[in-house]
Design a protein around this motif. Sequence first.
Motif, short mmCIF file in Angstrom:
data_model
loop_
_atom_site.label_atom_id
_atom_site.label_comp_id
_atom_site.label_asym_id
_atom_site.label_seq_id
_atom_site.Cartn_x
_atom_site.Cartn_y
_atom_site.Cartn_z
N ALA A 215 -12.00 -5.16 -40.54
CA ALA A 215 -12.41 -4.00 -39.75
C ALA A 215 -12.11 -4.24 -38.28
N SER A 216 -12.36 -5.49 -37.82
CA SER A 216 -12.12 -5.83 -36.42
C SER A 216 -10.64 -5.72 -36.07
N ILE A 217 -9.77 -6.23 -36.94
CA ILE A 217 -8.33 -6.18 -36.68
C ILE A 217 -7.83 -4.74 -36.64
N LEU A 218 -8.33 -3.92 -37.57
CA LEU A 218 -7.90 -2.53 -37.63
C LEU A 218 -8.36 -1.72 -36.43
N ILE A 219 -9.61 -1.97 -35.99
CA ILE A 219 -10.19 -1.18 -34.90
C ILE A 219 -9.68 -1.65 -33.54
N SER A 220 -9.73 -2.97 -33.30
CA SER A 220 -9.41 -3.50 -31.97
C SER A 220 -7.95 -3.89 -31.82
N GLY A 221 -7.31 -4.24 -32.92
CA GLY A 221 -5.94 -4.71 -32.85
C GLY A 221 -5.81 -6.13 -32.34
N GLU A 222 -6.96 -6.80 -32.08
CA GLU A 222 -6.96 -8.17 -31.56
C GLU A 222 -7.00 -9.15 -32.73
N VAL A 223 -5.83 -9.55 -33.20
CA VAL A 223 -5.76 -10.43 -34.37
C VAL A 223 -6.27 -11.83 -34.05
N VAL A 224 -5.79 -12.41 -32.95
CA VAL A 224 -6.14 -13.79 -32.60
C VAL A 224 -7.62 -13.92 -32.31
N GLU A 225 -8.16 -13.02 -31.46
CA GLU A 225 -9.57 -13.10 -31.10
C GLU A 225 -10.46 -12.87 -32.32
N SER A 226 -10.05 -11.97 -33.19
CA SER A 226 -10.82 -11.70 -34.41
C SER A 226 -10.87 -12.93 -35.30
N PHE A 227 -9.72 -13.61 -35.44
CA PHE A 227 -9.69 -14.80 -36.27
C PHE A 227 -10.50 -15.94 -35.65
N LYS A 228 -10.55 -16.02 -34.31
CA LYS A 228 -11.36 -17.05 -33.65
C LYS A 228 -12.83 -16.90 -34.03
N ILE B 35 -19.41 3.54 -36.27
CA ILE B 35 -19.56 3.13 -37.67
C ILE B 35 -19.01 1.72 -37.90
N PHE B 36 -17.83 1.41 -37.35
CA PHE B 36 -17.17 0.14 -37.64
C PHE B 36 -17.17 -0.85 -36.47
N GLY B 37 -17.63 -0.44 -35.30
CA GLY B 37 -17.71 -1.34 -34.16
C GLY B 37 -16.44 -1.40 -33.34
N ASN B 38 -16.50 -2.17 -32.27
CA ASN B 38 -15.37 -2.32 -31.36
C ASN B 38 -14.47 -3.51 -31.71
N GLY B 39 -14.92 -4.33 -32.66
CA GLY B 39 -14.15 -5.50 -33.04
C GLY B 39 -14.85 -6.79 -32.67
N LEU B 40 -14.61 -7.83 -33.44
CA LEU B 40 -15.20 -9.14 -33.18
C LEU B 40 -14.77 -9.65 -31.80
N ALA B 41 -15.68 -10.35 -31.15
CA ALA B 41 -15.44 -10.98 -29.84
C ALA B 41 -15.54 -10.01 -28.67
N THR B 42 -15.80 -8.72 -28.92
CA THR B 42 -15.92 -7.78 -27.81
C THR B 42 -17.27 -7.89 -27.10
N MET B 43 -18.12 -8.79 -27.56
CA MET B 43 -19.35 -9.11 -26.86
C MET B 43 -19.33 -10.55 -26.38
N SER B 44 -18.14 -11.14 -26.29
CA SER B 44 -17.98 -12.51 -25.84
C SER B 44 -17.26 -12.56 -24.50
N TYR B 45 -17.53 -13.62 -23.74
CA TYR B 45 -16.96 -13.76 -22.40
C TYR B 45 -15.44 -13.69 -22.43
#
Length: 316
Positions: free
Chosen positions: A7-20, A219-229
Motif C-alpha cells: 500500500a505504501s509503495i502504491l500510494i507514495s511511490g517511495e520504494v526504498v523508504e518503504s522497504f527501509k 483510507i490507505f495512508g500517506n506511505g511508510l516513513a512519512t512520519m519519520s525524520y
Amino acid sequence: MFFSLFASILISGEVVESFKVFIRYASYLVLPLFIYNLIRFIKVDVAFVFLALIPYILLPFGKFYLVEELTGLSRYSFVFSHPNHFAYYLVPIAAYFLFITKRDYVLTYSFAFSAVLFMLLLSKSSGGIFVILVLILYKYRTKLVRPSGLFLLATISPLLFIFGFADKFLDQIMFLNQINLSDLLSRDNLGGSGSLSWRLVYWLMILKSFFDSDILHIIFGNGLATMSYGSYAYSFMYTDPHNDFIRILVEQGIIGLILFVLLLVLIIRKFKILSMPLLILIFMPMFIGNIIVNPVFVLLTIVGFLDLYRKQYYEI
C-alpha cells in the motif's frame, strides 16, 4: 506488514523508504528471538537485573545529564540522547520485575525494581513514571483495601508525591489552564512551557492535515516513513509525532491502524491473566511517545514477554 508495504509503495511511490521501514519492522520479529535465545541460558531474570544496575555506573558523571532550557531541570539520560529514551529503556525492565520474574529471589528482584524506579525519577520522564504507577496500582489493586495495603501506600507515596508536585508537571498543568488549544491550532502555534500542551497542539495539527487530504490517503495512508525524520508528510513537522497511533494512521491509513490494533489485541490475549499489564505497557507509551521506532523499548518488551510465554506454557 506486507499489506502496509505494498500500500505504501502504491500510494507514495517511495520504494526504498518503504522497504527501509518494512525491514525495521521485520527486525522486530527476528532480533528479539535471537537475543532471547542467547540470554535464556543464563536466565533472562539475571540479564534484566544486570540491565537495571548498569545505569548506576555512569551516574556520577555530569556529561550524562541533560538540562532543559525551558524548565532548568537536570535530567539523567544515561547513554541515550534524551532522558525520555532512557525511560523507554527502564519501563520494560520495571514491568518485567513486577509481573514476569519468578519469586525465587524476592529480595534481589525487589532491589532491582527499586533501582529502576530511582532511575526513572532521575530521568524525570512524566510518561514513564505514570506508566509504572498504573502498573503498580494494577498489580496491587486488591491489596489496597487490606491492612497490607498501608505498606504499599507508604512505599509508593514518595513516588506519587514527587510525580504529583514536580515543577515540570505543575508547569504543564498550569499552562494548559491558561491557553486556548483551538487558538493555538488555528495559528499553527506549537509554543508553550510543557510537553503536554506541545503534544496536544502537534497531534491536532497532524490530524487536521491528515483528514483534510483526499479519501484515498485517509483510507490507505500517506506511505511508510512519512512520519519519520527527513520525509515528513506535512511541512510544519520537524520531529516525530510522539503518538504511535497517529503515526500508523497517517502512514497506513484507517485500514492499517485497524489491522495493527487487531494484531496487538490478538497477541495480548495470548498472555491470559497478564493481558492487562501488557496492554498497559504497550498502549500507554504508544499514546505519548515514539515507541514503535524505538528499538530498545521494542527489544526489551518482546524479550521479556517471550520469557513470560515460555514460563506460562512450558514451565508453570
